[in-house]
Design a protein around this motif. Structure first.
Motif, PDB file in Angstrom:
ATOM      1  N   HIS A  50       3.583   1.262  -0.194  1.00  0.00           N
ATOM      2  CA  HIS A  50       2.706   1.751  -1.261  1.00  0.00           C
ATOM      3  C   HIS A  50       3.440   1.799  -2.601  1.00  0.00           C
ATOM      4  CE1 HIS A  50       4.712   5.647  -1.441  1.00  0.00           C
ATOM      5  NE2 HIS A  50       4.718   5.648  -0.126  1.00  0.00           N
ATOM      6  N   ALA A  82      -0.161  -1.259  -8.650  1.00  0.00           N
ATOM      7  CA  ALA A  82      -1.266  -1.665  -7.787  1.00  0.00           C
ATOM      8  C   ALA A  82      -2.116  -2.751  -8.452  1.00  0.00           C
ATOM      9  CB  ALA A  82      -2.131  -0.454  -7.427  1.00  0.00           C
ATOM     10  N   LEU A 110      -7.227  -7.093   5.593  1.00  0.00           N
ATOM     11  CA  LEU A 110      -6.467  -6.073   4.878  1.00  0.00           C
ATOM     12  C   LEU A 110      -6.539  -4.779   5.677  1.00  0.00           C
ATOM     13  CD1 LEU A 110      -7.653  -6.581   1.174  1.00  0.00           C
ATOM     14  CD2 LEU A 110      -5.607  -7.535   2.281  1.00  0.00           C
ATOM     15  N   SER A 169      -4.593  -0.637   6.130  1.00  0.00           N
ATOM     16  CA  SER A 169      -3.844   0.377   5.398  1.00  0.00           C
ATOM     17  C   SER A 169      -3.662   1.625   6.246  1.00  0.00           C
ATOM     18  CB  SER A 169      -4.588   0.751   4.107  1.00  0.00           C
ATOM     19  OG  SER A 169      -3.931   1.798   3.425  1.00  0.00           O
ATOM     20  N   GLN A 188      -3.934   3.799   0.444  1.00  0.00           N
ATOM     21  CA  GLN A 188      -5.286   3.320   0.150  1.00  0.00           C
ATOM     22  C   GLN A 188      -5.436   2.939  -1.321  1.00  0.00           C
ATOM     23  OE1 GLN A 188      -8.164   3.208   2.232  1.00  0.00           O
ATOM     24  NE2 GLN A 188      -7.067   3.771   4.086  1.00  0.00           N
ATOM     25  N   THR A 228      -3.079   1.940  -3.238  1.00  0.00           N
ATOM     26  CA  THR A 228      -2.263   0.756  -3.490  1.00  0.00           C
ATOM     27  C   THR A 228      -3.028  -0.528  -3.181  1.00  0.00           C
ATOM     28  OG1 THR A 228      -0.156   1.884  -3.097  1.00  0.00           O
ATOM     29  CG2 THR A 228      -0.213  -0.492  -2.674  1.00  0.00           C
ATOM     30  N   ILE A 229      -3.773  -0.536  -2.103  1.00  0.00           N
ATOM     31  CA  ILE A 229      -4.427  -1.775  -1.663  1.00  0.00           C
ATOM     32  C   ILE A 229      -5.825  -1.954  -2.255  1.00  0.00           C
ATOM     33  CG2 ILE A 229      -5.518  -0.899   0.456  1.00  0.00           C
ATOM     34  CD1 ILE A 229      -4.403  -3.422   1.862  1.00  0.00           C
ATOM     35  N   VAL A 245     -11.138  -2.763   3.754  1.00  0.00           N
ATOM     36  CA  VAL A 245      -9.816  -2.306   4.197  1.00  0.00           C
ATOM     37  C   VAL A 245      -9.989  -1.479   5.471  1.00  0.00           C
ATOM     38  CG1 VAL A 245      -7.760  -0.963   3.621  1.00  0.00           C
ATOM     39  CG2 VAL A 245      -8.945  -2.269   1.833  1.00  0.00           C
ATOM     40  N   LEU A 270      -2.400  -8.357   5.505  1.00  0.00           N
ATOM     41  CA  LEU A 270      -1.568  -7.485   4.683  1.00  0.00           C
ATOM     42  C   LEU A 270      -1.913  -6.050   5.030  1.00  0.00           C
ATOM     43  CD1 LEU A 270      -0.404  -7.714   1.092  1.00  0.00           C
ATOM     44  CD2 LEU A 270      -1.703  -5.687   1.742  1.00  0.00           C
ATOM     45  N   ALA A 311      -0.925  -2.024   3.984  1.00  0.00           N
ATOM     46  CA  ALA A 311      -0.241  -1.064   3.109  1.00  0.00           C
ATOM     47  C   ALA A 311       0.246   0.101   3.959  1.00  0.00           C
ATOM     48  CB  ALA A 311      -1.189  -0.571   2.024  1.00  0.00           C
ATOM     49  N   CYS A 342       7.400  -5.990  -0.228  1.00  0.00           N
ATOM     50  CA  CYS A 342       6.817  -6.467   1.020  1.00  0.00           C
ATOM     51  C   CYS A 342       7.867  -6.846   2.060  1.00  0.00           C
ATOM     52  CB  CYS A 342       5.946  -7.688   0.751  1.00  0.00           C
ATOM     53  SG  CYS A 342       4.538  -7.357  -0.336  1.00  0.00           S
TER      54      CYS A 342
END
Length: 199
Positions: free
Chosen positions: A7, A33, A48, A50, A57, A59-60, A71, A141, A143, A174
């Motif tokens: 994050h 972000a 996606l 998280s 949350q 962040t994505i 997400v 991906l 988070a 990452c």
């Protein structure tokens, strides 16, 4: 590929034991972000995910908006539960729980704070979730948090969990994993440009 995204930068956590404590992104973190959404918005993520934590949350969310994807909240990717210590200042913990605090330093991977969990527990739940994610669709991906990423890196590389602070995942950076018979490490603490190049 599986991309674990730490994050973005938060506020209110300095000097505190932050596991499940709810922290919001700082102004810098909000900018990070938005930058991630710009930098990763062209990557064809199929999924996606998280941690349910507010900071993950948030962040994505901009990237999800850019990609038009929902997400999925995965509790297995939440930060370590520090139990009775969560949210307390480290100075307060060392004063109130001096023997326990010393014991944690001696066996960091296996130690559970009162009412909490250990980094071994974190590694078990996170690795199980990643094995499931590896079944596709990919790329994905997710988070998550430094404690989760460190625990996963220990498992993937064979590094001892008692020395998990050997790994230093930065905010908005990452960790890239390759699915297979076992998860393999492609890159750690990578920036968005590296993610674009590898995916």
């Amino acid at each position: 590929m599986i991309v674990l995204l730490r994050h973005c930068r938060t506020e209110g956590g300095r000097g505190r034991c932050v596991g499940r404590t709810a922290l919001r992104l700082s102004p810098e973190g909000l900018d990070q972000a938005l930058g991630l959404a710009d930098d990763l918005g062209a990557v064809p993520f199929a999924r996606l995910c998280s941690s349910p934590a507010i900071r993950a949350q948030a962040t994505i969310a901009p990237l999800a908006g850019r990609l038009g994807l929902g997400v999925e909240a995965l509790p297995a990717l939440d930060e370590i539960d520090m139990g009775a210590w969560d949210g307390l200042a480290f100075d307060d913990i060392s004063a109130r729980f001096s023997e326990e605090y010393t014991a944690r330093g001696q066996r960091l991977g296996r130690y559970r704070a009162p009412g909490g969990e250990s980094f071994e527990d974190v590694a078990e739940r996170a690795m199980a979730a990643l094995v499931e994610l590896a079944g596709g669709p990919l790329p994905v991906l997710a988070a998550t948090h430094a404690g989760v990423i460190r625990s996963v890196l220990c498992r993937v590389t064979g590094h001892p969990l008692d020395d998990l602070f050997h790994f230093t995942p930065g905010y908005a950076r990452c960790t890239i994993l390759r699915p297979g018979g076992t998860l393999g490490l492609v890159a750690a603490d990578a920036d968005a440009r590296t993610v674009r190049e590898l995916l």
